[in-house]
Design an enzyme around this catalytic site. Structure first.
Site, short mmCIF file in Angstrom:
data_model
loop_
_atom_site.label_atom_id
_atom_site.label_comp_id
_atom_site.label_asym_id
_atom_site.label_seq_id
_atom_site.Cartn_x
_atom_site.Cartn_y
_atom_site.Cartn_z
CE LYS A 132 5.41 -1.24 1.97
NZ LYS A 132 4.19 -0.41 2.07
N1 GLU Z 1 4.19 2.64 0.47
C1 GLU Z 1 2.89 3.23 0.53
C2 GLU Z 1 1.98 2.46 1.46
O1 GLU Z 1 2.43 1.83 2.37
C3 GLU Z 1 2.31 3.50 -0.85
C4 GLU Z 1 2.11 2.29 -1.72
C5 GLU Z 1 1.70 2.63 -3.15
O2 GLU Z 1 1.50 3.80 -3.46
O3 GLU Z 1 1.59 1.68 -3.93
O4 GLU Z 1 0.78 2.51 1.36
#
Ligand code: GLU
Length: 414
Positions: free
Chosen positions: A104
């Site tokens: 993240k």
């Molecule tokens: N931010 C999204 C999540 O929390 C998508 C992450 C992604 O597509 O890599 O799952």
């Protein structure tokens, strides 16, 4: 933030790991992020001043493959929040069977207070700073709260400019025109809808006329609402950061979305009554979809929740105390790492399409997504029944087992 998300993620891990046949030292390894990058970087503002912003990129685990996870722009971003979200991404990817570890990123900023040019400067500089970690084989960012297609396009372009050729597979959630995938923008909400339909089946509730309440009417909540409405459910209340609207006869989700898109909020919508966020969470309904931030349902307001099913479109919307209260009340909680995994699943499809330069049709994408969500839902429910544990703990168990197995097979280097 009242509760520390990282402490919550670790408490959930400790609860689940007891049901996994795992040596204590490997558990200790999976309990912490693999690497964490903190960047302080300058951005040229519209008034020619230079402001220093702080950003993060955390990789939790790489046993199953390159790391995957979104980038958040929000004033409350912190290292601990990014750590928690990265850890949840590891279990999320493993639960739905994607060949990824969890990551993240985030920048402490208020995107609403920045001009488009300032946002572009910030995004391109942040992308440059984290490019030491980012690559199609190493770490593939995506949108999260406060970021979207536009930011992903800037990241793809920045990375490509440094390489000297286009590298679409370095980031997902891009616009279609530059290697994005059909179905990606709705994918998280579609996954919320699919898992909610499965939960309704388990509870023997027909979807026709089911009352749905949605907290957060953004990239996740809005598609979840109109897609489940198309299946026959009734959206009785919706809220955003400004407030909520309520109509017991049912709102028209697409019309409300058109209104919210032009007005910037759902409040003031004339075909509904105003409603506070606190009252929205306490409405009598079959399905409550928290699709906003973390820690929305806590020990304080959980006793007032009257939903039969909670579909966690957001990451970490329930505190562990709220979890226990709601489980005791017999509420069926579809855990975030399953419920909102549709986004990263179609991100995976996007990455595969980019690597192959071969693009799929929307029906194929939606059908593959449906299969993965239903299969994962059933696997979690099986673990939940076998081990007599709640679905969140079961999902964590499944995720931890899969990552631990990869660690075991690969061995500890050197
Ligand atoms: N931010 C999204 C999540 O929390 C998508 C992450 C992604 O597509 O890599 O799952």
């Amino acid at each position: 933030m009242a509760e520390n998300a990282y402490e919550i993620a670790q408490r959930q891990f400790e609860k689940a790991v007891r049901y996994v046949d795992l040596k204590a030292d490997i558990a200790a390894y999976l309990r912490v992020p693999k690497r964490e990058l903190i960047v302080n970087f300058p951005v040229e503002m519209d008034d020619d001043s230079v402001r220093v912003f702080t950003g993060y990129r955390v990789h939790h685990n790489t046993a199953l493959g390159p790391t995957k996870g979104g980038i958040r722009y929000h004033p409350d971003v912190s290292l601990d929040e990014v750590r928690a979200l990265a850890m949840w991404m590891t279990w999320k990817c493993a639960v739905v069977g994607l060949p990824y570890g969890g990551a993240k990123g985030g920048v402490i900023c208020d995107p609403k207070a920045l001009s488009v040019r300032e946002l572009e400067n910030l995004t391109r500089r942040y992308a440059t700073e984290i490019s030491v970690l980012m690559s199609p084989q190493g770490d593939i960012p995506a949108p999260d709260m406060g970021t979207g297609e536009r930011e992903m396009a800037w990241i793809m372009d920045t990375y490509s400019m440094h390489r000297g050729y286009s590298v679409p597979a370095v980031v997902t959630g891009k616009p279609l025109a530059i290697g994005g995938s059909l179905g990606r923008s709705e994918a998280t909400g579609r996954g919320v809808m699919i898992t909610t339909l499965e939960a309704l089946k388990r509870k023997n509730i027909a979807v026709e006329g089911v009352r749905v309440v949605v907290q957060g009417f953004g990239k996740v909540g809005a598609p979840a609402a109109y897609l489940i409405e198309e299946r026959g459910a009734k959206i009785i209340a919706v809220s955003d950061a400004q407030g909520g609207v309520y109509n017991p006869q049912g709102l028209n989700a697409r019309e409300l979305l058109a209104y919210a898109t032009t007005q910037g909020t759902v409040t003031g919508y004339t075909k509904a009554e105003p409603l506070s966020n606190a009252d929205l969470l306490a409405l009598e309904c079959e399905v409550l979809m928290p699709c906003a931030l973390e820690n929305q349902i806590t020990a304080t307001n959980a006793p007032r929740v009257r939903a039969k099913i909670i579909a966690e479109g957001a990451n970490g919307p329930l505190t562990p105390e709220a979890d226990e209260i709601l489980i005791d009340k017999g509420v069926f909680i579809i855990p975030d790492i399953l419920c909102n995994a549709g986004g990263v699943t179609v991100s995976y499809f996007e990455w595969v399409q980019d690597l192959q330069s071969f693009f799929w049709g929307e029906d194929e994408i939606n059908e593959r997504l449906r299969q993965i969500m239903v299969r994962s839902f059933n696997q979690i429910l099986r673990v939940s029944h076998e081990k007599k544990i709640d679905p969140r703990t079961a999902a964590q168990v499944l995720g931890i087992q899969r990552v631990a197995e990869a660690v075991r097979i690969r061995g500890i280097y050197p």
